[in-house]
Design an enzyme around this catalytic site. Structure first.
Site, mmCIF file in Angstrom:
data_model
loop_
_atom_site.group_PDB
_atom_site.id
_atom_site.type_symbol
_atom_site.label_atom_id
_atom_site.label_comp_id
_atom_site.label_asym_id
_atom_site.label_seq_id
_atom_site.Cartn_x
_atom_site.Cartn_y
_atom_site.Cartn_z
ATOM 1 N N ASP A 222 5.341 41.422 1.722
ATOM 2 C CA ASP A 222 5.944 42.453 0.878
ATOM 3 C C ASP A 222 7.465 42.274 0.889
ATOM 4 O O ASP A 222 8.071 42.114 1.953
ATOM 5 C CB ASP A 222 5.571 43.846 1.408
ATOM 6 C CG ASP A 222 5.890 44.942 0.410
ATOM 7 O OD1 ASP A 222 4.980 45.314 -0.348
ATOM 8 O OD2 ASP A 222 7.042 45.417 0.406
ATOM 9 N N ASN A 230 16.237 46.601 -7.578
ATOM 10 C CA ASN A 230 16.124 46.908 -9.005
ATOM 11 C C ASN A 230 17.131 47.971 -9.429
ATOM 12 O O ASN A 230 17.748 47.877 -10.501
ATOM 13 C CB ASN A 230 14.704 47.381 -9.331
ATOM 14 C CG ASN A 230 13.688 46.261 -9.302
ATOM 15 O OD1 ASN A 230 14.028 45.100 -9.549
ATOM 16 N ND2 ASN A 230 12.434 46.587 -9.003
ATOM 17 N N HIS A 235 16.375 45.331 -13.154
ATOM 18 C CA HIS A 235 15.046 44.742 -13.042
ATOM 19 C C HIS A 235 15.030 43.236 -13.289
ATOM 20 O O HIS A 235 14.226 42.523 -12.663
ATOM 21 C CB HIS A 235 14.074 45.455 -13.984
ATOM 22 C CG HIS A 235 13.662 46.809 -13.478
ATOM 23 N ND1 HIS A 235 12.607 46.992 -12.614
ATOM 24 C CD2 HIS A 235 14.191 48.039 -13.703
ATOM 25 C CE1 HIS A 235 12.481 48.275 -12.334
ATOM 26 N NE2 HIS A 235 13.433 48.936 -12.980
ATOM 27 N N ASP A 239 13.194 40.585 -10.877
ATOM 28 C CA ASP A 239 12.233 39.565 -11.322
ATOM 29 C C ASP A 239 12.614 38.185 -10.800
ATOM 30 O O ASP A 239 11.747 37.369 -10.467
ATOM 31 C CB ASP A 239 12.154 39.536 -12.849
ATOM 32 C CG ASP A 239 11.439 40.745 -13.423
ATOM 33 O OD1 ASP A 239 10.799 41.474 -12.636
ATOM 34 O OD2 ASP A 239 11.525 40.958 -14.647
ATOM 35 N N GLU A 265 5.725 44.042 -5.641
ATOM 36 C CA GLU A 265 6.437 43.169 -4.707
ATOM 37 C C GLU A 265 5.522 42.596 -3.632
ATOM 38 O O GLU A 265 5.986 42.040 -2.638
ATOM 39 C CB GLU A 265 7.572 43.952 -4.035
ATOM 40 C CG GLU A 265 7.131 45.101 -3.164
ATOM 41 C CD GLU A 265 7.059 46.432 -3.891
ATOM 42 O OE1 GLU A 265 7.434 47.450 -3.285
ATOM 43 O OE2 GLU A 265 6.639 46.447 -5.059
#
Length: 352
Positions: A222, A230, A235, A239, A265
């Site tokens: 994770d 973010n 965002h 990514d 994630e």
């Protein structure tokens, strides 16, 4: 139509080594310096496909006669004959070679066309079948072929050019279908396996333990504080982090491992043939490598990892997933940027 011998493939290991000892062959994991599986071929036919080139089409030829002319001709179309067998060996050859197309001689010994056509049609891959023979390709002969589950019938060798064109057409169609299937099993953002494909792989590896006592291990990973990334950088930056971590997982995975994005994630890395101790060492190396990477527009990022093994922590796909997920939960609750290993069966992790 026939070729002289069917190809038999055997697996051998270096002396004194067991199948379960074979480690991931990657510089990141460095679990062992022992070599991997060695494949040896016996009774090889004269015509062999180019090893390792999975972009080429694959045809299984079921026949009793030598058909070098056909094999050489379709090779020019980028198609290899990956196996040649008589009727009785057809099933084994299908499982080994995974062809895009089967070309079968109606006179091959031990072969019933209707049964072969039904078997291919009901297989998971839906492999097309083309029949050939010395009889003239009349309307009734082609109709009979269709009724037996084949895609076509050709007189051989009189219609070899038509046979080659039809073979090329069906192989291209089969490859396109395979590509669409593969795309449906991939995560759009990262190109890793998606949850559906991961579940299939997990079930397969646990079944290997049940049947052959070959261990496996699952790493649940994770990204720490992705929401904050973010919120702070946007965002698109998040990514980028997800894609770069996915790329690292691809680079450290062997062909028989499965790296997957399970959502948001969270990632999974399924290690085939690896016990818990080696998996934990691999997880620590992976965490260390990722913690030193620089992510464009963000800087450094850390990850939390949970590790569980079969059979040390679980013996079903559901309990293996759950054990690894609980270990990940411990890592997250213990300050993140760390690896937690699931306890042996019937023990509990602290803090869970």
């Amino acid at each position: 139509m026939t070729l002289p011998h069917s190809r038999r493939v055997s697996l051998s290991l270096p002396q004194g080594q067991k199948l379960s000892d074979c480690p991931p062959r990657t510089s990141l994991f460095e679990l062992s310096t022992s070599p991997g599986l060695i494949m040896t071929a016996r009774a090889e036919t004269k015509h062999k496909p180019k090893a390792g080139d999975r972009s080429r089409g694959r045809v299984l030829l079921i026949t009793d006669d030598d058909q070098s002319q056909f094999i050489d001709a379709i090779a020019e179309k980028g198609i290899d004959v990956v196996g040649v067998s008589n009727g009785t060996a057809a099933l084994v050859s299908l499982q080994r070679s995974r062809p895009h197309l089967v070309v079968a001689d109606i006179k091959a010994r031990g072969l019933r066309m209707r049964e072969l056509g039904k078997m291919l049609a009901q297989s998971d891959d839906g492999i097309p079948l083309v029949l050939v023979g010395s009889e003239q390709s009349t309307l009734s002969a082609r109709r009979a072929a269709l009724q037996n589950g084949a895609f076509d019938y050709f007189e051989f060798p009189a219609e070899i050019e038509l046979l080659i064109e039809r073979t090329h057409q069906l192989v291209l169609l089969r490859q396109k279908i395979d590509q669409l299937r593969a795309d449906a099993d991939l995560d759009a953002l990262t190109g890793l396996a998606n949850r559906r494909r991961f579940r299939v792989a997990l079930a397969r590896e646990v079944e290997r333990w049940r049947r052959y006592r070959i261990p496996c291990a699952l790493l649940m990973l994770d990204i720490d504080h992705l929401k904050s990334i973010n919120d702070r950088f946007g965002h698109p930056a998040g990514d980028v982090v997800i894609r770069q971590i996915a790329q690292t997982l691809k680079e450290v995975s062997r062909d028989n491992d499965t790296a997957a994005r399970l959502g948001g994630e969270e990632f999974g890395l399924l290690l085939a043939g690896v016990d818990l101790e080696k998996a934990a060492a691999a997880a620590n190396r992976l965490r260390a490598v990722l913690s030193t990477k620089r992510f464009e527009g963000v800087g450094t990022v850390t990850v939390s990892i949970g590790v569980a093994g079969c059979p040390e922590n679980a013996t079903t796909e559901r309990t293996l997933y759950s054990a690894s997920d609980r270990a990940l939960y411990v890592s997250k609750n213990s300050g993140r940027d760390r690896v937690s290993v699931a306890p042996p069966l019937q023990e509990k992790l602290p803090g869970v």
